[in-house]
Enzyme design. Structure first.
Site, mmCIF file in Angstrom:
data_model
loop_
_atom_site.group_PDB
_atom_site.id
_atom_site.type_symbol
_atom_site.label_atom_id
_atom_site.label_comp_id
_atom_site.label_asym_id
_atom_site.label_seq_id
_atom_site.Cartn_x
_atom_site.Cartn_y
_atom_site.Cartn_z
ATOM 1 N N CYS A 123 -19.577 -15.958 8.201
ATOM 2 C CA CYS A 123 -20.292 -15.640 9.443
ATOM 3 C C CYS A 123 -20.226 -16.778 10.458
ATOM 4 C CB CYS A 123 -21.736 -15.279 9.139
ATOM 5 S SG CYS A 123 -21.875 -14.131 7.761
ATOM 6 N N HIS A 267 -25.629 -15.277 15.256
ATOM 7 C CA HIS A 267 -25.033 -14.362 14.287
ATOM 8 C C HIS A 267 -26.035 -13.260 13.975
ATOM 9 C CE1 HIS A 267 -23.417 -12.600 10.764
ATOM 10 N NE2 HIS A 267 -24.194 -13.249 9.918
ATOM 11 N N ASN A 298 -24.614 -6.247 10.017
ATOM 12 C CA ASN A 298 -24.088 -7.610 9.920
ATOM 13 C C ASN A 298 -22.571 -7.543 9.726
ATOM 14 O OD1 ASN A 298 -23.222 -10.106 8.959
ATOM 15 N ND2 ASN A 298 -25.060 -10.470 7.727
HETATM 16 O O1 UT7 Z 1 -24.652 -12.957 7.117
HETATM 17 C C1 UT7 Z 1 -24.776 -13.925 6.130
HETATM 18 C C2 UT7 Z 1 -26.135 -14.458 6.093
HETATM 19 N N1 UT7 Z 1 -27.029 -13.478 5.524
HETATM 20 C C3 UT7 Z 1 -28.284 -13.463 5.875
HETATM 21 O O2 UT7 Z 1 -28.672 -14.252 6.700
HETATM 22 C C4 UT7 Z 1 -29.235 -12.525 5.141
HETATM 23 C C5 UT7 Z 1 -30.535 -13.213 4.878
HETATM 24 N N2 UT7 Z 1 -31.475 -12.436 4.104
HETATM 25 C C6 UT7 Z 1 -32.047 -11.303 4.529
HETATM 26 O O3 UT7 Z 1 -31.726 -10.819 5.606
HETATM 27 C C7 UT7 Z 1 -33.162 -10.705 3.711
HETATM 28 O O4 UT7 Z 1 -33.444 -11.557 2.623
HETATM 29 C C8 UT7 Z 1 -32.876 -9.264 3.196
HETATM 30 C C9 UT7 Z 1 -32.888 -8.301 4.364
HETATM 31 C C10 UT7 Z 1 -31.549 -9.236 2.477
HETATM 32 C C11 UT7 Z 1 -33.982 -8.835 2.224
HETATM 33 O O5 UT7 Z 1 -35.235 -8.924 2.848
HETATM 34 P P1 UT7 Z 1 -36.422 -9.692 2.125
HETATM 35 O O6 UT7 Z 1 -37.585 -9.574 2.993
HETATM 36 O O7 UT7 Z 1 -35.955 -11.077 1.782
HETATM 37 O O8 UT7 Z 1 -36.642 -8.819 0.815
HETATM 38 P P2 UT7 Z 1 -36.868 -9.307 -0.669
HETATM 39 O O9 UT7 Z 1 -35.561 -9.486 -1.343
HETATM 40 O O10 UT7 Z 1 -37.828 -10.455 -0.677
HETATM 41 O O11 UT7 Z 1 -37.609 -8.079 -1.310
HETATM 42 C C12 UT7 Z 1 -38.952 -7.718 -0.898
HETATM 43 C C13 UT7 Z 1 -39.371 -6.469 -1.624
HETATM 44 C C14 UT7 Z 1 -39.183 -6.532 -3.131
HETATM 45 O O12 UT7 Z 1 -40.235 -5.781 -3.722
HETATM 46 P P3 UT7 Z 1 -41.553 -6.502 -4.321
HETATM 47 O O13 UT7 Z 1 -41.011 -7.444 -5.377
HETATM 48 O O14 UT7 Z 1 -42.158 -7.231 -3.173
HETATM 49 O O15 UT7 Z 1 -42.346 -5.376 -4.831
HETATM 50 C C15 UT7 Z 1 -37.868 -5.822 -3.364
HETATM 51 O O16 UT7 Z 1 -37.801 -5.225 -4.632
HETATM 52 O O17 UT7 Z 1 -38.562 -5.356 -1.186
HETATM 53 C C16 UT7 Z 1 -37.904 -4.753 -2.307
HETATM 54 N N3 UT7 Z 1 -36.579 -4.344 -1.880
HETATM 55 C C17 UT7 Z 1 -36.315 -3.174 -1.287
HETATM 56 N N4 UT7 Z 1 -37.106 -2.148 -0.970
HETATM 57 C C18 UT7 Z 1 -36.533 -1.112 -0.342
HETATM 58 C C19 UT7 Z 1 -35.416 -5.060 -1.947
HETATM 59 N N5 UT7 Z 1 -34.423 -4.357 -1.410
HETATM 60 C C20 UT7 Z 1 -34.948 -3.188 -0.994
HETATM 61 C C21 UT7 Z 1 -34.411 -2.074 -0.351
HETATM 62 N N6 UT7 Z 1 -35.242 -1.062 -0.047
HETATM 63 N N7 UT7 Z 1 -33.106 -2.011 -0.008
#
Ligand code: UT7
Length: 342
Positions: A123, A267, A298
């Site tokens: 990226c 980005h 993305n």
């Molecule tokens: O381009 C390269 C660079 N990449 C980035 O900069 C990406 C950076 N990271 C992100 O954008 C975020 O971390 C994500 C969008 C990938 C994920 O968001 P998050 O707020 O970090 O979610 P998380 O992994 O902390 O998960 C939060 C909750 C969890 O449930 P509990 O444990 O709180 O009950 C996950 O199980 O959301 C749940 N979860 C989902 N729920 C619905 C994880 N994925 C999903 C999903 N749909 N797809």
């Protein structure tokens, strides 16, 4: 006395002369993603800001999307393809490792014998390419350089992986960098952190994924397609805390304050990362911010030039404005700079 080498002489300054993008025709709304993973439209929108993304069809190859985007950038720059003295293609999703896709693109565009090569900087790829192009123009090795960021991340997406299936999109963005009377590309603040190489990576290398016709190495497992995996939270934290500092360094190096910006084009990784950066940089509300991720997802190396083109197209920013760009991603790698919009 040993003979001296005649120095190469380049332009005093460089700038972006033209930008162009290609967006695949097939739109994938969140509702379609829900066929693959247990999620909801609301979760995807609130956690990432993405409403839809575009995925390339079989004809929309890395080369084809690049040629389309580059054609628009060349037209905007008002140059002829044969004036291009370098073609840099930033991509992590050109699945054929050798030869570089850049040579085919250069040939199809009519860039003669211009040096053409691929770079893998995820990226940050567009920023890495811009830094190289700026050096080439000022160092005298090329008059104009074509920088392309292009991805078919759908090819590397595991649609059953809840943490990445909704994020990635496909597309190409291109820019022509060439000589300028005034500085149009500020010092590029770029770097890497290999200690975090594992937080975004392919699940495995190609040689462990596939059977090789080689008795010594044995047969591979075709079910182990090397998709992209990401430790979302680790990347999120790094992006918000460390990358805002890099963006500040780019402003400082260019001698520009946030209120002098005509656009902020980070980005397009996650809308929440964009919002957090805006806050950390204390950007005045008058500075327009690229939010192309909502419609595009993305697209890694393509995201900054695609967002730049869209802001210009929609009149959200105008030619001659100063824009702060910053890319960051797998490596980990980053690159930020202040540029004058074409
Ligand atoms: O381009 C390269 C660079 N990449 C980035 O900069 C990406 C950076 N990271 C992100 O954008 C975020 O971390 C994500 C969008 C990938 C994920 O968001 P998050 O707020 O970090 O979610 P998380 O992994 O902390 O998960 C939060 C909750 C969890 O449930 P509990 O444990 O709180 O009950 C996950 O199980 O959301 C749940 N979860 C989902 N729920 C619905 C994880 N994925 C999903 C999903 N749909 N797809």
């Amino acid at each position: 006395m040993s003979p001296t080498i005649k120095p190469a002489t380049g332009a005093q300054h460089s700038r972006i002369h033209g930008v162009g993008g290609y967006r695949p025709t097939r739109v994938i709304p969140n509702s379609e993603v829900l066929n693959w993973i247990d999620s909801s439209d609301e979760w995807i929108r609130t956690r990432s800001g993405i409403a839809e993304r575009r995925w390339a069809g079989p004809e929309e190859t890395v080369a084809e999307m690049s040629v389309q985007a580059a054609g628009k950038a060349v037209a905007m720059a008002g140059i002829r393809p044969e004036q291009i003295g370098g073609v840099i293609v930033a991509t992590v999703s050109h699945l054929k490792q050798t030869p570089a896709i850049a040579t085919e693109i250069a040939q199809r565009l009519g860039c003669g014998t211009a040096p053409a090569f691929d770079i893998s900087a995820a990226c940050a790829g567009f920023g890495y390419g811009l830094s190289l192009a700026d050096g080439m123009v000022r160092g005298g090795s090329a008059e104009y350089v074509l920088v392309i960021g292009v991805e078919r991340l759908s090819d590397l997406t595991d649609v059953t992986d809840r943490s990445t299936a909704f994020i990635f999109g496909d597309g190409a963005g291109a820019a022509i960098v060439g000589p300028s009377d005034t500085p149009g590309i500020g010092k590029v603040i770029w770097g890497s952190d290999g200690s975090q190489a594992d937080v975004i990576s392919q699940t495995q290398a190609w040689d462990t994924a596939f059977a090789k016709p080689d008795a010594v190495n044995g047969a591979g497992d075709e079910t182990k397609w090397p998709a992209l995996r990401m430790e979302g939270q680790a990347v999120f934290r790094w992006a918000v805390y460390d990358m805002a500092k890099v963006a500040e360094q780019a402003l400082e190096a260019a001698g520009i304050t946030a209120d002098q910006l005509g656009a902020f084009i980070p980005h397009q990784a996650n809308m929440r990362i964009i919002d957090a950066m805006v806050k950390k940089l204390d950007l005045p509300p008058s500075v327009p911010v690229a939010r192309d991720i909502a419609e595009t997802g993305n697209t890694s190396a393509a995201s900054i030039p695609l967002a730049m083109e869209r802001m210009l197209e929609r009149g959200e920013a105008k030619s001659g404005d100063l824009a702060l760009i910053i890319g960051f991603g797998a490596g980990l790698v980053y690159a930020a700079a202040v540029v004058t919009l074409p």
